[in-house]
Scaffold this active site. Structure first.
Site, PDB file in Angstrom:
ATOM      1  N   LYS B  95       0.848  -1.198   0.000  1.00  0.00           N
ATOM      2  CA  LYS B  95       0.000   0.000   0.000  1.00  0.00           C
ATOM      3  C   LYS B  95       0.884   1.248   0.000  1.00  0.00           C
ATOM      4  O   LYS B  95       1.871   1.316   0.729  1.00  0.00           O
ATOM      5  CB  LYS B  95      -0.918  -0.016   1.225  1.00  0.00           C
ATOM      6  CG  LYS B  95      -2.010   1.054   1.208  1.00  0.00           C
ATOM      7  CD  LYS B  95      -2.934   0.906   2.413  1.00  0.00           C
ATOM      8  CE  LYS B  95      -4.037   1.944   2.442  1.00  0.00           C
ATOM      9  NZ  LYS B  95      -4.875   1.855   3.659  1.00  0.00           N
ATOM     10  N   SER B 170      -9.909   2.129   2.637  1.00  0.00           N
ATOM     11  CA  SER B 170      -9.015   2.825   1.743  1.00  0.00           C
ATOM     12  C   SER B 170      -8.054   1.903   0.991  1.00  0.00           C
ATOM     13  O   SER B 170      -7.529   2.273  -0.047  1.00  0.00           O
ATOM     14  CB  SER B 170      -8.180   3.847   2.524  1.00  0.00           C
ATOM     15  OG  SER B 170      -7.299   3.204   3.430  1.00  0.00           O
ATOM     16  N   SER B 194      -9.965  -0.121   6.864  1.00  0.00           N
ATOM     17  CA  SER B 194      -9.370  -0.037   5.524  1.00  0.00           C
ATOM     18  C   SER B 194      -8.659  -1.301   5.050  1.00  0.00           C
ATOM     19  O   SER B 194      -8.303  -1.398   3.878  1.00  0.00           O
ATOM     20  CB  SER B 194      -8.385   1.130   5.467  1.00  0.00           C
ATOM     21  OG  SER B 194      -9.080   2.348   5.502  1.00  0.00           O
TER      22      SER B 194
END
Lengths: 103, 518
Positions: B95, B170, B194
């Protein structure tokens, strides 16, 4: 949601944006004022909880005074520290004027 | 090696369908090379990850860095050295919120466009030390604020189950990369769901470890008292293997817990045998009632029956203050955001917009206006409001008290049950554009995941089937006490094995083929 949450005005949003150093435009002010009003109405329900004698939690894991040994160790070099700078000069960050002329 | 027996591409597509554990076994036994495995995933990324029409899970792919890292693993194994970790040679999607000294780190924001951090996050460093090649950086809602990946400044990620839908957020990029077989392993971060909500929406597995279990050093902060990095994969065992690579005390993070990492790999292996007798599973009354899509409820009820069939005892638990969790979270989080994001001041790194302005203050305001997207601005303004004198006690102060009550609810529930369960998200993946202009509707995605972040405990999402009405994946959330990861992985592995047996194979194998472009 709750009627007593009190509407947040466009002027208040402009003031908050200035405090947060955000140069928001007129259209954003309109949109944000409406949206923040709805969000504040929803989050105001935390006030429904009777919590006078409840201690606040700022952090889920109780830790205090976490220190490392007082030993020298390498940090970033000057070159690394300046590697992402928008502007640098003579090994330092070059920044716009900080003090106003009247000061 | 049998490259003559198979064409390159069919062998490659076969490699990308394997689990990380299977890939590691093949690499460590020298049946395939780490370079071949990494190349197969790079080929898959090139085929399906187009920004405009494809999955668009990645913001940045670094083929040469990944192949070099894989080649080092091959060299070391060829020299007879033991693998650096059980996952050495298995590639991963990272990420874009964790710093990487050899790749950009944008956090999905224009304010950090092209930024090359001068150091690696601890998670990044541990991945490298474990011999895990990093394929690239994955898309995310800007500064991890969002539940759909639509708030990324670099375009939306599409759900491999249906490219017209969001992958959750997210960490939608990491979850979509797994579901599209672009990577067998991924790292996410979970501030309010997330990791878990995108896992549920893509039919993958994601774990939010106990707060402090994985170092936050080099994790670009959203809300420091809530942020936690964690492992993502397509199976519970793969997730456990990755968990053990990244978890553990780090002196560089003063909130890191100095305690042994629970043996989650052993727990996952043991759980797969499918015996949960003697285990109490708490069904959270407040997280299983209204507000859930019918297919989310029906797959959840089916999961409860499966847990019961495995020998678990179901008990109903009540957590009366969870109904205030969302409100408390959306005061605490913006407050921390408004403070954390003050560091983006256009002076030391990142974007600077001058536009004729001469004072530092004007430059800051113009830069932050141009560099931050609407959701980030909303939360900064909301946090600034909640922390203002006159409002502090009613908003931020009261939210912190609610946080205490939620921790107490968890403590009471864990007296009655070893783990708690709920649906991970209230709906399946929704169409792109559906909620992007309605912040409150977007926030409701995190209803079931937020309490865990506020309490600093651990939770995960495992695939629980497809909702009958839309054929999209749903997730079962399993929650455990702080540092209770072992029991959580055990339950997850047992449930996964039972569901796979009932379905005749892993759910993820039913994801569409995605031959988007060649």
């Amino acid at each position: 949601m709750s009627a007593d949450s009190g509407a947040i005005t466009r002027a208040e949003v402009a003031h908050l944006a200035r405090l947060a150093r955000l140069a928001v435009n007129d259209q954003e002010l309109d949109v944000f004022a409406d949206q923040l009003d709805v969000i504040l109405g929803a989050v105001a329900r935390v006030g429904e909880v009777a919590a006078d004698d409840i201690p606040p939690t700022s952090h889920a894991v109780p830790l205090s005074n976490v220190f490392r040994p007082d030993e020298r160790r390498a940090g970033l070099t000057q070159e690394q520290a300046l590697s992402g700078a928008p502007a640098a000069e003579e090994g330092r960050f070059r920044v716009p004027q900080i003090l106003g002329e009247e000061e | 090696m049998s490259s003559d027996a198979l064409t390159g591409s069919s062998m490659n597509s076969e490699l990308t369908r394997l689990t990380a554990a299977e890939l590691a076994q093949k690499i460590h036994s020298r049946e395939v090379s780490a370079v071949e495995v990494t190349q197969a995933h790079l080929d898959r990324i090139a085929a399906v990850d187009d920004r405009d029409e494809g999955v668009h899970a990645f913001l940045h792919v670094d083929a040469s860095a990944a192949l070099s890292a894989a080649a080092l693993v091959d060299e070391s194994l060829d020299a007879g050295t033991a693998p650096a970790s059980p996952l050495a040679g298995v590639p991963l999607a990272l990420k874009d919120v964790l710093t990487t000294s050899d790749m950009p780190t944008t956090v999905g924001s224009k304010i950090l466009e092209g930024w090359r951090p001068p150091y690696d996050a601890t998670v990044t460093a541990r991945l490298r030390a474990a011999g895990i090649p990093i394929l690239g950086k994955t898309n995310m809602d800007e500064f991890a604020m969002g539940s759909s990946t639509e708030y990324s400044a670099y375009g939306v990620t599409r759900n491999p189950w249906d490219l017209r839908r969001i992958p959750g957020g997210s960490g939608g990029g990491s979850a979509a990369a797994l579901a599209a077989f672009e990577a067998p392993l991924a790292i996410g971060t979970d501030t309010g769901g997330s990791i878990r909500q995108p896992a549920a929406m893509t039919g993958t597995v994601g774990v939010k470890p106990t707060y402090g279990a994985v170092s936050r050093f080099g994790l670009v902060a959203c809300a420091s008292s809530l942020d936690q990095a964690g492992p993502c994969a397509r199976t519970v065992l793969d997730t456990a293997l990755l968990h053990e690579v990244i978890a553990g005390h780090d002196p560089m993070d003063s909130t890191s817990i100095d305690a042994p990492v629970p043996d989650v790999v052993e727990a996952a292996r043991r759980g797969a045998s499918g015996d949960l007798r003697g285990l109490r599973v708490g069904v959270v009354r407040e997280l299983s009632g209204e507000g859930y899509q019918p297919g989310v409820r029906s797959t959840f009820e089916a999961a409860l029956r499966q847990l019961e069939a495995l020998g678990a005892e179901l008990v109903e638990v009540s957590t009366p203050h969870f109904r205030y969790a969302l409100a408390a979270y959306y005061l605490i989080l913006p407050s921390e955001v408004s403070s954390n994001l003050a560091r983006f001041d256009a002076m030391r790194y990142g974007l600077r917009v001058e536009n004729g302005a001469t004072s530092a203050e004007e430059v800051m305001a113009l830069t932050r206006e141009a560099g931050f997207g609407p959701e980030v601005k909303r939360r900064i303004i909301l946090g600034t409001y909640a922390l203002s004198s006159g409002y502090y006690d009613a908003y931020y102060g009261q939210a912190q008290k609610v946080r205490t009550l939620i921790s107490r609810d968890f403590a009471a529930a864990f007296e009655q049950a070893d783990v708690l369960v709920s649906p991970t998200a209230p709906t399946t993946a929704f169409p792109i554009g559906d909620k992007v202009d309605d912040p409150l509707a977007m926030y409701l995605n995190d209803l079931a995941t937020i309490p865990t972040n506020l309490a600093g405990t651990t939770a995960m999402s495992v695939p629980s089937g497809l909702a009958p009405e839309d054929g999209l994946p749903t997730g079962l959330q399993i929650m455990a006490p702080a540092l209770g990861e072992a029991v959580m992985y055990r339950v997850a592995a047992a449930y996964e094995a039972a569901r796979d047996a009932e379905d005749g194979g892993p759910l993820i194998q039913r994801v569409p083929g995605l031959e988007v472009s060649a």
